[in-house]
Design an enzyme around this catalytic site. Structure first.
Site, PDB file in Angstrom:
ATOM      1  N   ASN A 461       0.840  -1.199   0.000  1.00 25.11           N
ATOM      2  CA  ASN A 461       0.000   0.000   0.000  1.00 25.11           C
ATOM      3  C   ASN A 461       0.872   1.245   0.000  1.00 25.11           C
ATOM      4  O   ASN A 461       1.588   1.508   0.981  1.00 25.11           O
ATOM      5  CB  ASN A 461      -0.907   0.023   1.233  1.00 25.11           C
ATOM      6  CG  ASN A 461      -1.678   1.327   1.346  1.00 25.11           C
ATOM      7  OD1 ASN A 461      -2.655   1.542   0.637  1.00 25.11           O
ATOM      8  ND2 ASN A 461      -1.235   2.220   2.226  1.00 25.11           N
ATOM      9  N   GLU A 462       0.857   1.992  -1.110  1.00 23.52           N
ATOM     10  CA  GLU A 462       1.398   3.351  -1.243  1.00 23.52           C
ATOM     11  C   GLU A 462       2.909   3.466  -1.105  1.00 23.52           C
ATOM     12  O   GLU A 462       3.440   4.586  -1.068  1.00 23.52           O
ATOM     13  CB  GLU A 462       0.712   4.304  -0.241  1.00 23.52           C
ATOM     14  CG  GLU A 462      -0.779   4.460  -0.490  1.00 23.52           C
ATOM     15  CD  GLU A 462      -1.466   5.467   0.399  1.00 23.52           C
ATOM     16  OE1 GLU A 462      -2.556   5.935   0.026  1.00 23.52           O
ATOM     17  OE2 GLU A 462      -0.920   5.780   1.482  1.00 23.52           O
ATOM     18  N   CYS A 463       3.633   2.360  -1.047  1.00 22.80           N
ATOM     19  CA  CYS A 463       5.084   2.465  -0.821  1.00 22.80           C
ATOM     20  C   CYS A 463       5.807   3.125  -1.985  1.00 22.80           C
ATOM     21  O   CYS A 463       6.701   3.957  -1.769  1.00 22.80           O
ATOM     22  CB  CYS A 463       5.660   1.080  -0.534  1.00 22.80           C
ATOM     23  SG  CYS A 463       5.003   0.307   0.968  1.00 22.80           S
TER      24      CYS A 463
END
Length: 863
Positions: A461-463
């Site tokens: 998620n969103e890294c």
């Protein structure tokens, strides 16, 4: 305390399992080890009763050593717990039947997180990953009679803080609340294979747990056991399903002529069989079979989510050695990601049909995971299916959920976007940690791959967006470019090599997506390719109306924050002095801090008139949130087929808090959840002002086209009709297009926008009615009159039917009663002038108490 026990995927003896009359002497036996546990702080001497599965915090709470961590400011005083080591211990004996088996395995379905396991004072296991399943042979350590099992939990802080200290640079972890934990800036969560949200998030507390959080048992077996059954669906259509049943077996000796069969339990029909010579160790046997005209599994709203029960049996010399049943939905499920004229598509294709994904992002239901009961799981999944969702995204900062969660998604046709457990951080993914991650991925991909609901696996998620677009890379580069290169190399190895290789090997038909949001490797996400997290409304402070302008191929995150309703607030903040959004208690339960409070106030005062008090503020905040997300959902659906998904943030909470959730921690639905039900219906009738024209879109998820009567009225709030239009319209299958367009000026006839609302009603030829109200300005610009509301209450089974009537148009009528367990069939609804709405309220309150506590709130009357 009730616990949710993950299904033990081991054999259970059943009389009459095989029609051949095979003997059952060799079938594995299982003994749960959930009784008689005690625990203590490692450096102290007092022992206390413990519950397994459980965690230290809940055991301390049960023994009245700590107060409720979710109440008022109690969380602050509990940060010492994660800095201590803890010891759990129990005694057990085995039956003679189990002792006679050739093999005894000690199995932990989940240990949180750094744990040394001792059996009769011998260390048999050192665990270091909350997400893995641990199994060790212990036959040589078992005694006849009493056995002592001890688990020593090391403080995750004491284990990981030295790793932080040893590095010349530090991995970003934006949501790690290290300061709240007394660690200053030491964001150590990246070193632990543990649920990230335990270290805090912008909607959650910092409560770093330890414990035996999933079942533990002894498995006794001889000759052979089934370790895993993978039902690989190689080809699926309406005509036939071509399936390979891969059965993984362990054998403690060579066994010639073993027979592996797969049976349809519903009919008793043997679908396929394969004879094999088993070698000592691990064996793979594949049983191929075909099902003609299979009953296909469909997502919610498109058809029956049919599930087969396939039983794999292994026999030798007419003796049943083991049996294992898998419940499987037969379906072809693909993610279509390919070039088109606008960029790249991103959508689900189910059984050959494009599906618009409607749903939400899901986080764990509690900070203390063993408290999540089957009833809570059922309410959570039903709350998705009941509002017409067909997808939940299991977000990467939580856990790979219990089997029961996915069982319910299978049953209710809820597709799952499954993240691997990495979120909003960069990780030191090399060496031992990378191998640990690989084994974690194998464990969970194998465990979940037979679930029909799994639509895709996502790396994180969103890294990537955070590294490239949030300034993380630049901050590290200021120190040393070599650090940047090392972190990015670790990132690429983790998400573009290791995890996709696991998915390809163990779930070859399942789509893998490197990150969310994502378009291309090494680039920030965009609007024309892949999925998008849209946060300009809220974090970016742009107007809510921008939801109508923004585009994406798949909106996998967006959201708007609200507090819980007043009855929920009183459960964790009962003192009147707490009833201010800036009180110490309310701020502690607002992890977005003053920034988030300021956003709520700014948006509220920009869109609505000023509320008169705290209760009115909470109510209007709910209507604001509901209106915002309704606007977004309708916009996203109107964009079909360019956009093919809308998953709002978020479906639930892990504690009582101000958040983006549409249901609070106690399960109460906010306005957003009620509004989502209508916005997610199979047919959406959506008015929108585009330039000078008012248009009405008909959006359909149905497999077949339909037709019906569409009525559009421009009405004053007293019921006077300014303009009336109706016509028969066609609604095409799986389509979005305008079915009405006219200059707004012609419809208003010189009436001011703030004096009217637009009412659209579509009556389908099936008789089902779809309606919508649309406003031509901000809510503070609407000249709503004060309204007189009356109620009529009559008893029904399980509660009461409440008829609410209004003399004029009533906006967002909210029913509440002083009953924490009450359930409403509808809420935050509009009432037409001189009209009424019937609501069923399920409650155990006697009618006198019900009538006394019944309260109606209406936006017209709250300014």
């Amino acid at each position: 305390m009730k616990h949710i026990f993950m299904k033990l995927k081991t054999a259970i003896i059943a009389v009459g399992l095989l029609s051949s009359g095979a003997l059952f002497a060799s079938v594995p036996l299982v003994k749960n080890l959930h009784e008689g546990w005690k625990f203590k702080q490692a450096r102290l001497t007092n022992w206390y009763p413990a519950t397994v599965p459980g965690v230290v915090h809940t055991d301390l709470l049960q023994n009245k050593i700590i107060e409720d961590p979710f109440f008022r400011l109690n969380e602050r005083g509990l940060q010492w717990i994660d800095k201590e080591d803890w010891i759990y211990e129990t005694h057990f004996t085995l039956t003679a039947d189990m002792e006679q088996k050739e093999n005894l395995d000690l199995v932990f379905e989940g240990l949180d997180t750094y744990a040394d396991v001792y059996l009769n004072e011998v260390c048999v296991l050192k665990a270091d990953n909350m997400f893995r399943r641990w199994s060790v042979p212990v036959k040589q350590h078992i005694k006849e009679g009493d056995n002592v099992l001890k688990v020593y939990f090391h403080s995750p802080v004491k284990v990981d803080a030295p790793k932080w200290d040893a590095l010349p640079y530090h991995y970003p972890a934006s949501n790690d609340q290290s300061e709240n934990g007394g660690l200053l800036d030491k964001k150590i969560s990246v070193f632990a294979r543990k649920a990230g949200y335990h270290y805090g998030w912008d909607w959650g507390p910092r409560l770093v747990t330890s414990g035996i959080w999933r079942p533990v048992y002894i498995r006794a077996w001889s000759d052979s056991r089934i370790d895993d059954v993978f039902i690989e669906q190689k080809q699926v259509n309406a005509s036939k399903a071509v399936i390979a049943g891969h059965v993984e077996l362990s054998a403690d000796k060579d066994i010639n002529g073993a027979l592996v069969t797969i049976t349809d339990e519903a009919t008793g029909k043997v679908l396929g069989k394969q004879q094999a010579d088993l070698k000592k160790g691990t064996n793979q046997v594949t049983v191929d079979f075909t099902i003609n005209k299979p009953k296909l599994w469909w997502s919610n709203g498109l058809g029956d989510p049919h599930l087969y029960r396939f039983r794999a049996d292994v026999t030798a010399d007419k003796e049943l050695l083991d049996s294992k049943t898998e419940r499987v939905g037969i379906r072809s499920l693909k993610v279509i990601h390919q070039p088109d004229k606008d960029g790249h598509t991103f959508y689900i294709e189910l059984n050959g049909r494009p599906v618009f994904a409607k749903g939400a992002n899901y986080i764990p239901c509690d900070n203390f995971l063993p408290r999540v009961t089957p009833e809570i799981y059922k309410k959570t999944i039903l709350a998705a299916s009941d509002v017409n969702m067909n997808m939940l995204r299991v977000w990467g900062g939580g856990i790979y959920e219990n089997d029961f969660f996915y069982d319910l998604c299978d049953e209710h046709g809820i597709m799952v976007w499954q993240d691997f457990m990495f979120a909003c951080s960069m990780y030191p993914a090399e060496g031992e940690l990378l191998e640990n991650i690989r084994q974690e991925a194998i464990d969970n991909v194998k465990r979940l791959r037979n679930h029909a609901c799994i639509a895709l696996w996502c790396g994180n998620n969103e890294c990537q967006d955070a590294w490239l677009g949030w300034g993380w890379r630049g901050e590290i580069e200021k120190q040393n470019k070599a650090y940047v290169d090392k972190i990015w190399a670790q990132y690429l190895q983790q998400y573009h090599v290791t995890l996709p290789e696991v998915v390809k090997e163990y779930a070859p038909e399942t789509f893998y997506w490197p990150s969310s949001p994502f378009a291309f490797e090494g680039e920030v996400s965009g609007t024309t390719d892949g999925d998008r997290h849209y946060w300009s409304v809220w974090h970016g402070k742009v107007p809510i109306s921008d939801y109508d302008k923004e585009k994406s191929r798949f909106f996998s995150e967006y959201g708007f924050q609200s507090f819980p309703e007043f009855e929920s607030v009183k459960r964790y903040a009962p003192d009147p002095e707490d009833w201010d959004i800036r009180s110490e208690v309310m701020m502690s339960h607002q992890r977005g801090g003053e920034h988030a409070n300021g956003l709520i106030e700014t948006y509220l005062l920009n869109e609505y008139k000023k509320p008169r008090d705290f209760q009115a503020f909470l109510y209007m905040n709910h209507v604001l949130q509901g209106d915002a997300i309704k606007t977004a959902i309708e916009s996203h659906r109107r964009q079909m087929p360019y956009n093919m998904g809308t998953l709002f943030w978020q479906h639930n909470d892990c504690w009582p808090v101000a958040s983006w959730a549409s249901r609070d921690y106690y399960g109460r639905w906010k306005a957003q959840h009620y509004y989502a039900r209508k916005a997610f219906e199979d047919i959406l009738i959506s008015p929108i002002l585009e330039g000078d024209d008012l248009k009405v879109y008909a959006v359909s998820d149905r497999m077949k086209g339909t037709s019906g009567k569409l009525q559009l009225q421009v009405c004053r709030f007293d019921g006077t009709v300014v303009h009336d239009w109706n016509k028969s319209v066609s609604v095409l299958a799986n389509d979005s297009r305008a079915c009405f367009s006219a200059p707004l000026a012609e419809l208003l006839k010189d009436t001011a926008r703030g004096e009217v609302y637009v009412r659209v009603v579509y009556t389908d030829k099936s008789g089902k009615v779809y309606d919508n109200n649309y406003y031509l300005g901000k809510q503070k610009e609407m000249n709503y009159p004060k309204v007189n509301l009356t109620t009529d209450v009559r008893p029904i089974q399980g509660g009461y039917e409440v008829t609410v009537a209004a003399d004029k148009f009533a906006r967002a009528v909210f029913i509440s009663i002083a009953d924490n367990e009450s359930v409403y069939s509808d809420n935050y609804f509009d009432i037409q002038p001189k009209g009424h709405v019937k609501v069923q309220v399920m409650t155990q309150l006697p009618i006198e108490e019900f009538n006394k506590s019944l309260k109606l709130t209406c936006l017209n009357n709250e300014f």
